[in-house]
Design an enzyme around this catalytic site. Structure first.
Site, PDB file in Angstrom:
ATOM      1  CE  LYS A  26      -1.665   2.796   3.220  1.00 35.59           C
ATOM      2  NZ  LYS A  26      -1.854   4.093   2.564  1.00 35.59           N
ATOM      3  CB  SER A  86       5.434  10.089  10.589  1.00 34.68           C
ATOM      4  OG  SER A  86       4.181   9.518  10.869  1.00 34.68           O
ATOM      5  CD  GLU A 109       0.985  11.708  14.958  1.00 35.32           C
ATOM      6  OE1 GLU A 109       1.443  12.295  13.961  1.00 35.32           O
ATOM      7  OE2 GLU A 109      -0.069  12.030  15.521  1.00 35.32           O
ATOM      8  CB  CYS A 131      13.958   8.947   6.394  1.00 37.53           C
ATOM      9  SG  CYS A 131      14.912   7.784   5.411  1.00 37.53           S
ATOM     10  CD  GLU A 190      11.472  13.441   9.828  1.00 40.98           C
ATOM     11  OE1 GLU A 190      10.318  13.083  10.111  1.00 40.98           O
ATOM     12  OE2 GLU A 190      12.235  12.748   9.151  1.00 40.98           O
TER      13      GLU A 190
HETATM   14  P1  NAD Z   1       2.945   8.823   7.383  1.00 38.22           P
HETATM   15  O1  NAD Z   1       3.333   8.094   8.619  1.00 38.22           O
HETATM   16  O2  NAD Z   1       1.958   9.889   7.469  1.00 38.22           O
HETATM   17  O3  NAD Z   1       2.395   7.818   6.283  1.00 38.22           O
HETATM   18  C1  NAD Z   1       3.150   6.705   5.821  1.00 38.22           C
HETATM   19  C2  NAD Z   1       2.203   5.617   5.348  1.00 38.22           C
HETATM   20  O4  NAD Z   1       1.483   5.105   6.478  1.00 38.22           O
HETATM   21  C3  NAD Z   1       1.127   6.074   4.368  1.00 38.22           C
HETATM   22  O5  NAD Z   1       0.942   5.046   3.417  1.00 38.22           O
HETATM   23  C4  NAD Z   1      -0.111   6.244   5.248  1.00 38.22           C
HETATM   24  O6  NAD Z   1      -1.315   6.106   4.534  1.00 38.22           O
HETATM   25  C5  NAD Z   1       0.084   5.122   6.244  1.00 38.22           C
HETATM   26  N1  NAD Z   1      -0.536   5.314   7.567  1.00 38.22           N
HETATM   27  C6  NAD Z   1      -0.763   6.480   8.227  1.00 38.22           C
HETATM   28  N2  NAD Z   1      -1.281   6.231   9.440  1.00 38.22           N
HETATM   29  C7  NAD Z   1      -1.347   4.878   9.560  1.00 38.22           C
HETATM   30  C8  NAD Z   1      -1.788   3.995  10.601  1.00 38.22           C
HETATM   31  N3  NAD Z   1      -2.251   4.457  11.771  1.00 38.22           N
HETATM   32  N4  NAD Z   1      -1.709   2.667  10.385  1.00 38.22           N
HETATM   33  C9  NAD Z   1      -1.206   2.181   9.226  1.00 38.22           C
HETATM   34  N5  NAD Z   1      -0.808   2.957   8.208  1.00 38.22           N
HETATM   35  C10 NAD Z   1      -0.867   4.294   8.375  1.00 38.22           C
HETATM   36  O7  NAD Z   1       4.340   9.341   6.785  1.00 38.22           O
HETATM   37  P2  NAD Z   1       4.556  10.263   5.508  1.00 38.22           P
HETATM   38  O8  NAD Z   1       4.189  11.660   5.888  1.00 38.22           O
HETATM   39  O9  NAD Z   1       3.946   9.618   4.325  1.00 38.22           O
HETATM   40  O10 NAD Z   1       6.139  10.147   5.314  1.00 38.22           O
HETATM   41  C11 NAD Z   1       7.067  10.999   5.890  1.00 38.22           C
HETATM   42  C12 NAD Z   1       7.728  10.334   7.085  1.00 38.22           C
HETATM   43  O11 NAD Z   1       8.322   9.084   6.697  1.00 38.22           O
HETATM   44  C13 NAD Z   1       8.866  11.156   7.636  1.00 38.22           C
HETATM   45  O12 NAD Z   1       8.805  11.147   9.039  1.00 38.22           O
HETATM   46  C14 NAD Z   1      10.099  10.396   7.159  1.00 38.22           C
HETATM   47  O13 NAD Z   1      11.252  10.624   7.920  1.00 38.22           O
HETATM   48  C15 NAD Z   1       9.636   8.994   7.222  1.00 38.22           C
HETATM   49  N6  NAD Z   1      10.478   8.127   6.386  1.00 38.22           N
HETATM   50  C16 NAD Z   1      11.313   7.204   6.975  1.00 38.22           C
HETATM   51  C17 NAD Z   1      12.164   6.432   6.204  1.00 38.22           C
HETATM   52  C18 NAD Z   1      13.128   5.439   6.818  1.00 38.22           C
HETATM   53  O14 NAD Z   1      13.656   4.593   6.093  1.00 38.22           O
HETATM   54  N7  NAD Z   1      13.403   5.476   8.113  1.00 38.22           N
HETATM   55  C19 NAD Z   1      12.156   6.582   4.821  1.00 38.22           C
HETATM   56  C20 NAD Z   1      11.312   7.528   4.259  1.00 38.22           C
HETATM   57  C21 NAD Z   1      10.465   8.287   5.054  1.00 38.22           C
END
Ligand code: NAD
Length: 474
Positions: free
Chosen positions: A174, A226, A228, A281, A378
């Site tokens: 997804k 993220s 959260e 990230c 961040e």
């Molecule tokens: P996000 O957490 O808002 O969303 C990520 C994904 O999770 C999306 O597909 C979203 O629909 C889904 N999602 C949201 N809430 C959910 C829940 N409660 N249960 C299951 N799925 C859920 O993050 P974003 O804004 O899309 O991405 C940015 C963040 O990702 C930044 O904090 C970045 O640092 C992090 N990131 C980390 C890495 C890593 O390898 N550590 C790589 C890229 C991005």
């Protein structure tokens, strides 16, 4: 191939078939702020169907050899390369990054995936004597749910997808609702190379992610996003004791020692901070520079920022594209405004242009309070603070004074001196004289709240396997 013509022919992939969605998603081009495509999104019933298909496909896929699965993945990677131009165009349209960087993302996804399928996974003999023979074996978990963010949708899907498939699991993938299109196209390509049900791709919002983490038919969640959301994923996964790999946010520090040549390192520091407009990230998000070189580092970075060409990713000379989505654009502007109000010095950038796209120029900030939002949170955008230190112990203390622990770097003419300091960083990866590099054979992931587990490498692959001890009494 017609299926990769850029158009409105987006479908979900369920049980090897292209399927219309119960719901739809509008997709915005961040360079214009306008909807340019509509794609299907999955309802709960479609998730159930995909999970059923993945469970049915699992035994036959599991029983193939690693070599047979590597061969399928290799062919899939080859077709990624064949469709690189069309996929890159679509990636730039939905994500915003410059076209060449979109192409690079696809090349990296293919080569890292192939690299992972060259890592042998073999049983390990723990004990073999007159009394008994004990072997440690590894078997796949079942169905893996892979959930990805919007900043690098192809590359961040490829790593966990390959890890799950190579180790014998089947998949529900997804993407983020902000960038679903390339991932749906990956599903179309996967239909040609994998048996029905092995790779299912469902677009959808956060709700779909939540349904996946709660679903009793899914055994593992590979989540990138993220902090959260990662915590919510872990809490939901606890109900069925799903395994989780969490790749979460970071607040990477770069520590610049007193012996550097500021002009020589500035382009590298700048690129590692601002590529993809800071939406990485493992981007550098705080720079600690020694007081002896502080002014020169600030000025050299500001010079790089003034030179950088910001614009639509489709323009050939663009180096930095827009922020990917409106909520993130507004969040970064909020941090910028707070930073200005605090009295910190803006050395370059800082003025948000009027217009439809989500553009913010690369912004370098000096003399900022350590407790400001820009330093503590961040930012995930093109605004980076440069902070002064006079003592290395103090620098490392401040770099580590955060709930994040993804990665970090130390910069010096003396790599041994820098490596000694890098070894004190509380992070998953500490680089010396570079920042932001991953490879198929090197584990990547976060310490502290930046995640749980690692991707890539044998360690990352084994996160999609369960260990089993077979102990034979002779
Ligand atoms: P996000 O957490 O808002 O969303 C990520 C994904 O999770 C999306 O597909 C979203 O629909 C889904 N999602 C949201 N809430 C959910 C829940 N409660 N249960 C299951 N799925 C859920 O993050 P974003 O804004 O899309 O991405 C940015 C963040 O990702 C930044 O904090 C970045 O640092 C992090 N990131 C980390 C890495 C890593 O390898 N550590 C790589 C890229 C991005």
């Amino acid at each position: 191939m017609a299926l990769l013509e850029i158009g409105t022919d987006f479908t979900l992939t369920i049980d090897g078939q292209g399927v219309a969605g119960s719901l739809t998603l509008d997709v915005i081009n961040p360079a214009t702020g306008r909807v340019f495509a509509t794609c299907p999104a999955a309802g709960r019933d479609q998730l159930d169907r995909a999970v059923d298909a993945a469970r049915r496909a699992f035994p036959a896929w599991r029983d193939l050899s690693y070599e047979q699965r590597a061969d399928r993945i290799g062919r899939f990677c080859q077709s990624l390369r064949e469709h690189q131009d069309a996929l890159a165009y679509l990636l730039t349209m939905e994500q915003g990054k410059p076209l060449q960087q979109a192409k690079d993302e696809i090349t990296r996804a293919a080569s890292q995936s192939e690299g992972m399928t060259r890592i042998p996974i073999a049983p390990q003999l723990l004990e073999d004597n007159d009394q008994r023979r004990i072997e440690l074996q590894w078997f796949p978990l079942g169905v893996a749910g892979i959930i990805t963010p919007w900043n690098a949708p192809i590359n961040l899907a490829a790593g966990p997808l390959t890890s799950a498939l190579y180790t014998g699991n089947t998949v529900i993938l997804k993407p983020s609702p902000f960038t679903p299109l390339c991932t749906l196209k990956l599903g179309e390509l996967a239909r040609e190379h994998f048996p029905h049900g092995v790779v299912n791709v469902l677009a959808g919002g956060d709700d779909l992610g939540r349904w996946m983490t709660e679903h009793p038919g899914i055994d593992k969640i590979g989540f990138t996003g993220s902090v959260e959301s990662g915590k919510a994923v872990m809490a939901a996964a606890a109900k069925t004791l799903k395994r989780v790999t969490l790749e979460l946010g970071g607040n990477d520090a770069a520590i610049v020692l007193d012996d550097v040549d500021p002009k020589a390192i500035a382009p590298k520091l700048f690129f590692a901070s601002f590529v993809n407009s800071g939406q990485v990230c493992m981007a550098i998000k705080r720079i600690y520079a020694h007081e002896r070189v502080y002014d020169a580092v600030c000025e050299a970075l500001a010079e790089e920022a003034r030179k950088a060409k910001v614009g639509s990713g489709l323009e050939p000379d663009t180096q930095l594209g827009p922020i990917q989505n409106r909520p993130q654009y507004e969040r970064v502007i909020g941090i910028l405004e707070e930073t200005k109000r605090s009295g910190a010095r803006i050395l370059a950038g800082g003025e948000v242009p009027k217009g439809d796209g989500y553009f913010i120029p690369p912004t370098i900030v000096a003399d900022i309070d350590e407790h400001s939002r820009l330093v503590r949170e961040e930012q995930f955008g093109p605004i980076v603070p440069v902070l002064k230190f006079s003592d290395e112990d103090d620098a490392i203390r401040r770099a580590n004074d955060t709930r994040y622990g993804l990665s970090g770097s130390v910069w010096s003419r003396d790599p041994d001196r820098a490596a000694a300091l890098a070894s004190r960083m509380e992070v998953g990866t500490a680089w010396v004289n570079h920042h932001r590099a991953t490879s198929a054979t090197v584990p990547f992931g976060g310490a502290k709240e930046s995640g749980i587990g690692r991707v890539y490498s044998e360690m990352g692959l084994k996160a999609y396997l369960e260990p089993r001890v077979v102990s034979v009494l002779k």
